[in-house]
Design an enzyme around this catalytic site. Sequence first.
Site, PDB file in Angstrom:
ATOM      1  N   SER A 212      32.272  35.302  36.594  1.00 29.37           N
ATOM      2  CA  SER A 212      31.788  34.251  37.481  1.00 29.37           C
ATOM      3  C   SER A 212      31.483  32.975  36.682  1.00 29.37           C
ATOM      4  O   SER A 212      32.379  32.427  36.046  1.00 29.37           O
ATOM      5  CB  SER A 212      30.565  34.756  38.248  1.00 29.37           C
ATOM      6  OG  SER A 212      30.213  33.883  39.285  1.00 29.37           O
ATOM      7  N   ASP A 347      36.497  36.785  48.457  1.00 29.88           N
ATOM      8  CA  ASP A 347      35.272  36.383  47.772  1.00 29.88           C
ATOM      9  C   ASP A 347      34.556  35.320  48.616  1.00 29.88           C
ATOM     10  O   ASP A 347      35.084  34.226  48.809  1.00 29.88           O
ATOM     11  CB  ASP A 347      35.618  35.812  46.388  1.00 29.88           C
ATOM     12  CG  ASP A 347      34.401  35.499  45.535  1.00 29.88           C
ATOM     13  OD1 ASP A 347      33.312  35.277  46.096  1.00 29.88           O
ATOM     14  OD2 ASP A 347      34.539  35.474  44.300  1.00 29.88           O
ATOM     15  N   HIS A 378      32.869  39.252  45.560  1.00 27.29           N
ATOM     16  CA  HIS A 378      32.482  38.548  44.338  1.00 27.29           C
ATOM     17  C   HIS A 378      31.914  39.547  43.337  1.00 27.29           C
ATOM     18  O   HIS A 378      30.809  40.058  43.500  1.00 27.29           O
ATOM     19  CB  HIS A 378      31.445  37.464  44.655  1.00 27.29           C
ATOM     20  CG  HIS A 378      31.176  36.543  43.496  1.00 27.29           C
ATOM     21  ND1 HIS A 378      32.038  35.529  43.145  1.00 27.29           N
ATOM     22  CD2 HIS A 378      30.172  36.512  42.581  1.00 27.29           C
ATOM     23  CE1 HIS A 378      31.560  34.895  42.090  1.00 27.29           C
ATOM     24  NE2 HIS A 378      30.428  35.483  41.712  1.00 27.29           N
TER      25      HIS A 378
END
Length: 431
Positions: A212, A347, A378
């Site tokens: 991320s 996501d 995610h």
Amino acid sequence: MSAQEAQGHLISPEMPAMFDGMKLAAVATVLYVIVRLLNLKSPTAPPDLTYQDTPLNRFLLKSCPLLTKDYIPPLLWGKSGHLQTALYGKMGRVNSPHPHGQRKYLPMPDGATATFDLFEPLADHLTGNDVTMVICPGIGNHSEKHYVRTFVDYSQRQGYRCAVLNHLGALPNIELTSPRMFTYGCTWEFSAMVSHIKKTFPESQIVVVGFSLGGNIVCKYLGENRANQERVLCCVSLCQGYSALRAQETFFQWDQCRRFYNFLMADNMKKIILAHRRSLFTGSSSKMTDADLGHLFTATSLTQIDDNIMRKFHGYRSLKEYYEMESCVHYIHNVDVPLLLVNSADDPLVHDSLLTIPRTLAEKKQNTVFALTLHGGHLGFFEGAVLFPQPLTWMDKVIVEYANTICQWEKRKQPCGGAQGEEAECSEDSS
């Protein structure tokens, strides 16, 4: 006429059938909503890959079956990006192990103290080489998060040494030593960790991994100075958004509940900042004012926190400048080592418009492969039969499988010698 007879005349014989029909309609409606929310009709599929036809990529697809086979999430809930994301956010992982490592402290030039945790391998690497994974977690995360622990334990058992950055200010029991904490794209702490690893283990090759926000940091780190790519075998980035400036507008949209996720992440950031209130808002070297603290209390989005707090740690004059300078989109084209970029189509945090960045990069650069899964949310990517997920996720396994493949590619081409193109041909022929 008796009362019972009168009541019988009032209730039509069609009424029970009508009530039964309403019940069936209600049940059908509930089932329809469940099917839509859980996305049960969505098929399973292999990742959608964007890449150029090169000897390395042919070897990669041959040796890395997870990139070419269906990713199969848990049947009942795994096709919902929201549930995948929520389960990752709440639990991290299932039955997380507890790898044992050593915490390292690195003094920074501005008085800050970077920390990372070092985990030694638990087995020999399949190539027999010394390989270290340098790992950058997601926003506000550190080595004690469940998903990081699960990945580290798995990597150790595959013969990798692991170094995990603890984002500055993220560990609740470590005080800040300067009025600064981690930001969206600051690479200082990650760079210090990698430099320490290279100096401490001069024979070790490096695999770079970012989750991320960490994906943005590692790609920016490699691209902002090509010298940073020395001894780096490859890089894997997962579920990042590539451009904070482009993502800014999408985080205020309600589709996929992004505005709600924005609020939750902002609330978490507020807690991290306020936990270090004394270090960040007091002292002669602090760049924050009482007005900034007041804005923090009323903030309901990451954008407000970034504008009033985060950009000021590095002296950016505006939010736009902060987002422009700290996004990897302006540096990632300088990355020349093998690069795997992974995103999920469902996501809820990364808008589909942002995915043109990695797709275009993979179309232009031979070293880049962009893998877009249909499901995964995610940082979820849970696998399992029907209801219960497995401890290891598709994400954990694909990182190690990709790293193993690149390590094998490098080892096979070493005896061949010659120019880079000749090495590539030799490697493919020997596979």
